[in-house]
Scaffold this motif. Structure first.
Motif, PDB file in Angstrom:
ATOM      1  N   MET A  14     -13.942   5.474 -28.303  1.00 38.65           N
ATOM      2  CA  MET A  14     -13.388   6.616 -27.106  1.00 38.65           C
ATOM      3  C   MET A  14     -12.148   5.951 -26.918  1.00 38.65           C
ATOM      4  SD  MET A  14     -16.683   8.248 -25.210  1.00 38.65           S
ATOM      5  CE  MET A  14     -17.957   6.849 -25.346  1.00 38.65           C
ATOM      6  N   HIS A  15     -11.361   6.207 -26.154  1.00 34.03           N
ATOM      7  CA  HIS A  15      -9.656   5.979 -25.501  1.00 34.03           C
ATOM      8  C   HIS A  15      -9.779   6.510 -24.531  1.00 34.03           C
ATOM      9  CE1 HIS A  15      -8.934   3.356 -28.671  1.00 34.03           C
ATOM     10  NE2 HIS A  15      -9.235   4.517 -29.489  1.00 34.03           N
ATOM     11  N   ALA A  62      -2.098   7.387 -24.857  1.00 37.96           N
ATOM     12  CA  ALA A  62      -0.441   7.945 -24.593  1.00 37.96           C
ATOM     13  C   ALA A  62       0.127   6.294 -25.181  1.00 37.96           C
ATOM     14  CB  ALA A  62      -0.679   8.183 -22.813  1.00 37.96           C
ATOM     15  N   GLU A  63      -0.284   5.743 -24.966  1.00 38.00           N
ATOM     16  CA  GLU A  63      -0.218   4.462 -25.700  1.00 38.00           C
ATOM     17  C   GLU A  63       0.171   4.226 -26.461  1.00 38.00           C
ATOM     18  OE1 GLU A  63       2.268   0.612 -25.949  1.00 38.00           O
ATOM     19  OE2 GLU A  63       1.885   1.890 -23.491  1.00 38.00           O
ATOM     20  N   ILE A  64      -0.963   4.852 -27.472  1.00 34.64           N
ATOM     21  CA  ILE A  64      -1.243   4.619 -28.266  1.00 34.64           C
ATOM     22  C   ILE A  64      -0.484   5.889 -29.508  1.00 34.64           C
ATOM     23  CG2 ILE A  64      -2.987   5.882 -30.656  1.00 34.64           C
ATOM     24  CD1 ILE A  64      -4.641   4.086 -29.087  1.00 34.64           C
ATOM     25  N   LEU A  65       0.132   7.090 -28.815  1.00 39.15           N
ATOM     26  CA  LEU A  65       1.459   7.620 -29.208  1.00 39.15           C
ATOM     27  C   LEU A  65       2.975   6.992 -29.222  1.00 39.15           C
ATOM     28  CD1 LEU A  65       0.248  11.077 -27.752  1.00 39.15           C
ATOM     29  CD2 LEU A  65      -0.022  10.186 -30.501  1.00 39.15           C
ATOM     30  N   TRP A  68      -1.784  13.814 -22.933  1.00 40.44           N
ATOM     31  CA  TRP A  68      -0.735  12.057 -22.993  1.00 40.44           C
ATOM     32  C   TRP A  68       0.335  12.077 -23.344  1.00 40.44           C
ATOM     33  CZ3 TRP A  68      -4.106  12.703 -27.636  1.00 40.44           C
ATOM     34  CH2 TRP A  68      -5.472  12.445 -28.338  1.00 40.44           C
ATOM     35  N   PHE A  69       1.132  13.133 -23.735  1.00 34.38           N
ATOM     36  CA  PHE A  69       2.833  13.290 -24.037  1.00 34.38           C
ATOM     37  C   PHE A  69       3.246  13.422 -21.932  1.00 34.38           C
ATOM     38  CE2 PHE A  69       2.433  15.286 -28.527  1.00 34.38           C
ATOM     39  CZ  PHE A  69       3.212  14.186 -28.496  1.00 34.38           C
ATOM     40  N   LYS A  70       2.319  13.828 -21.218  1.00 32.00           N
ATOM     41  CA  LYS A  70       2.744  14.301 -20.264  1.00 32.00           C
ATOM     42  C   LYS A  70       2.698  11.959 -19.105  1.00 32.00           C
ATOM     43  CE  LYS A  70       3.766  17.525 -17.583  1.00 32.00           C
ATOM     44  NZ  LYS A  70       4.717  18.153 -16.982  1.00 32.00           N
ATOM     45  N   ILE A  71       2.479  12.146 -19.787  1.00 35.27           N
ATOM     46  CA  ILE A  71       1.235  10.684 -19.208  1.00 35.27           C
ATOM     47  C   ILE A  71       2.243   9.479 -19.816  1.00 35.27           C
ATOM     48  CG2 ILE A  71       0.324   8.181 -19.742  1.00 35.27           C
ATOM     49  CD1 ILE A  71      -2.471  10.636 -19.364  1.00 35.27           C
TER      50      ILE A  71
END
Length: 160
Positions: free
Chosen positions: A83-84, A90-93, A149-152
């Motif tokens: 779990m993340h 977002a950081e992983i992406l 995630w993209f927004k962050i």
């Protein structure tokens, strides 16, 4: 630009799920090339816990693996995965993009989950919760989270 594929067993059947998925796919188009690939789900035996259930899962897994693009970074959605937080994802992406990995596939299993072969092929196993959700609902949750995630990652506000 990212090329994101949501590779899923079965079709969305409920109107609220198809409408929600369509809305997030529209929103995501500003951030990534995104596609949803559906593979046929298997017929569940009366007792899915028996060996027949494993055969269904294996066949679904073969269908999923057959639709993977060579070189894609595969993330398996699995209740036993790690779990993340949304910020961590977002950081992983971001890290994947910086390392040249912009082709990402998220695999969603059927009612019985993902086969061992799919889980073995995955570069990452992701869990949204220790609770079990219907696989069709997981697709909508994934699309919402991708958008978040993209927004962050871009430092854009998410909550209005």
């Amino acid at each position: 630009m990212f090329h994101i594929t949501v590779l899923a067993v079965g079709r969305l059947k409920e109107k609220y799920l198809t409408e929600g998925a369509a809305e997030y796919l529209k929103r995501l188009s500003a951030y990534a090339k995104i596609s949803v690939v559906e593979v046929e789900d298997g017929s569940l035996p009366e007792n899915p816990a028996a060996a027949g259930g494993e055969k269904v899962k294996e066949k679904e897994g073969e269908r999923l693996l057959g639709r993977l693009r060579p070189g894609t970074f595969l993330i398996a959605l699995d209740v036993r995965g790690k779990m993340h937080s949304s910020e961590e994802m977002a950081e992983i992406l971001n890290r994947l993009a910086l390392s040249g990995r912009s082709d990402i596939t998220f695999a969603i299993g059927g009612a019985l989950g993902l086969s061992e072969k799919v889980l073995e092929r995955a570069a990452m196993r992701l869990s949204f919760s220790r609770m079990t959700f219907p696989h069709q609902l997981v697709r909508l949750i994934l699309l919402e989270q991708l958008y978040r995630w993209f927004k962050i990652a871009r430092g854009e506000p998410y909550h209005y």
